[in-house]
Design a protein around this motif. Sequence first.
Motif, short mmCIF file in Angstrom:
data_model
loop_
_atom_site.label_atom_id
_atom_site.label_comp_id
_atom_site.label_asym_id
_atom_site.label_seq_id
_atom_site.Cartn_x
_atom_site.Cartn_y
_atom_site.Cartn_z
N SER A 70 0.81 -1.22 0.00
CA SER A 70 0.00 0.00 0.00
C SER A 70 0.84 1.27 0.00
O SER A 70 0.32 2.34 -0.22
CB SER A 70 -0.97 -0.01 1.18
N THR A 71 2.15 1.15 0.27
CA THR A 71 2.99 2.35 0.22
C THR A 71 4.28 2.03 -0.52
O THR A 71 4.74 0.89 -0.55
CB THR A 71 3.39 2.85 1.63
N ASN A 152 2.79 -1.49 -6.27
CA ASN A 152 1.81 -0.99 -5.31
C ASN A 152 0.40 -1.16 -5.89
O ASN A 152 0.24 -1.32 -7.11
CB ASN A 152 2.11 0.45 -4.92
N TYR A 153 -0.60 -1.12 -5.03
CA TYR A 153 -1.98 -1.32 -5.47
C TYR A 153 -2.34 -0.37 -6.61
O TYR A 153 -2.96 -0.75 -7.60
CB TYR A 153 -2.95 -1.06 -4.31
N ALA A 154 -1.96 0.91 -6.44
CA ALA A 154 -2.38 1.93 -7.40
C ALA A 154 -1.84 1.60 -8.79
O ALA A 154 -2.57 1.67 -9.79
CB ALA A 154 -1.91 3.30 -6.94
N SER A 189 -6.87 -2.82 1.38
CA SER A 189 -7.20 -3.04 -0.04
C SER A 189 -8.58 -2.48 -0.39
O SER A 189 -8.81 -2.07 -1.52
CB SER A 189 -7.10 -4.52 -0.40
N GLU A 192 -7.91 1.10 -0.96
CA GLU A 192 -7.10 1.24 -2.19
C GLU A 192 -8.00 1.10 -3.42
O GLU A 192 -7.89 1.86 -4.37
CB GLU A 192 -6.00 0.16 -2.23
N ASP A 195 -10.22 4.16 -3.68
CA ASP A 195 -9.49 5.33 -4.18
C ASP A 195 -9.20 5.22 -5.67
O ASP A 195 -9.22 6.21 -6.39
CB ASP A 195 -8.17 5.51 -3.41
N TYR A 196 -8.91 4.01 -6.10
CA TYR A 196 -8.65 3.82 -7.53
C TYR A 196 -9.91 4.11 -8.36
O TYR A 196 -9.84 4.74 -9.42
CB TYR A 196 -8.15 2.38 -7.78
#
Length: 550
Positions: A70-71, A152-154, A189, A192, A195-196
């Motif tokens: 996540s970071t 990362n997730y993003a 998640s 995440e 936010d995505y």
Amino acid sequence: MIAALLPPPAALGMPEKFDRWRPGQAEAVLRALDSPKRFVVLGMPTGFGKSLAYMAASVLGDEPTVFLTSTKGLQTQLVTDFGPSGLVDIRGMNNYPCKEANANGRLFGRENPVACDEGPCLAGWKCHLADGGCDYFDAQKLAKSSRLTVTNYAYWMAVNGQFRGQADDNSARPLGKRGRLVLDEAHASVDELGDYLAVEIGHWEIEGVLGRNFPESQAMEGWRTWARHLASECEQHHERLGNEIRLGVSNNRRSLSRLRELRDLGRRLDAIAKTSGQDWVMEEARDRRGRRVVRFDPVWPGAYAESSLFLNVPKVVLTSATIRPKTLELLGVPEGSYEFLEYPSSFDVHLRPFIWVPTVRARHDMDPSHARMWVAKIDAILRTRGDRKGIIHTVSYARRDYVLRYSEFARHMLTHDTGGIQRTVEAFRESGPGTVLLSPSVGTGFDFPGADCRFQIIGKVPFPDSRSKVLQARQERDPDFFAYVTAQNLVQMAGRGMRSADDWCETIVIDDNWQWFSTKYKSFMPQWFREAWQKSVNVPPPLQLTARSR
Ligand code: SF4
């Protein structure tokens, strides 16, 4: 016993420093490998060594694996630890310098280095480095061919999102065909994913970039029509500018930035146009710089988890210290399709007590007498702990201000406003004993090991902000939603000061909402956390006495 079934980690190609399995690690490796379920959830507390467990399972499992963090800090940590074992790192284009533009300052300007997300190749410029020599595209090729890749997730969702619907077997995706997906910090998640999927558009973008007026608020269907129209306008601007750059008419640093702005804005408008159903919430907000934005959020991000996050990958491992079955529900994972394993903490429970000291029910509209009792309890705790550093979690700035105004220890407190958190945390780390960090926002994302924090006071059970329209919509759908978010916040908060087996830190909660909350929602908090709960009618003596007696 189970550890004996596996050779030592180093024999599996793990770094030499991992010379043996910690309690529970070998079992977690085997369960991650052998579970008949598609989803394996490993609830592993801080100190368990979760990265070694999931990395070893991936090496033994022999499937190409992607690890999501996540970071970027965690991503860097994993590469530092497991790069020698073959782990390859990939992140967004803005993390790599564009050699072509930076070497060609005559055309593109020299003021600021250009990153690959503004590379002229994105305008159709023929760059001889695209097939070899470009830092980003080379890194992506290496990541695609690597069996172990971390990102990362993003980035994972963004880079695959561009190819959504084109390759169901995921073989043609930018990071290749993957047999296993590991979600680190998997409790994050859901956010995440949310936010995505969320789309934010600034008034200044529509007015400044496209020269249009920003419309009045309207129903979702109206926003879709508006976005469809402007997305196509954006595309035309983008194409025109791209041609100018390609033909050498408009080659300068500003053109490259504007091209990226148009591309980003076009994508966001297109995403709004493609939303479906009424299950989206629009609300006016302010961005970090205080500018007016509108934000569109899906009420239920889990409905998009397969198409945006899991992407048909056959095996998915979720790891976190705070993950609960409810997390899986929010991700839309059906109950029968996952195995949930929870491991004990290796940290001595006596060194991390979580103590409720009955005081008052902390509310935003506490009457003055209750508010004074609340601050008096904070002062009583601080009075016996002047020889060490601690944190007061106020959860809101209004409560922070109240403490500053009425506490007799205010002069020992460091605090911050929305912008200065990092600076204040650094000053706190460098400060001496007796300093207190007074903050509404260090409950996650910051670690305070050892003497950096020996006690914490939770002034208020951290219920989410009920003014947010999207959170209201989620709560309407699921009456346990706020409680779940609160429980996650609490467990994260309590863990800030206890980072290793030889650390120690007490957490004292002085909000009497804890009583009903902990009774009704204890299943939303992991067992390793629940076993630390205590109640003390009076302010307890400082923990150091206990620690010295060990
Ligand atoms: S391929 Fe694109 S991003 Fe990479 S160096 Fe060339 S212009 Fe820059």
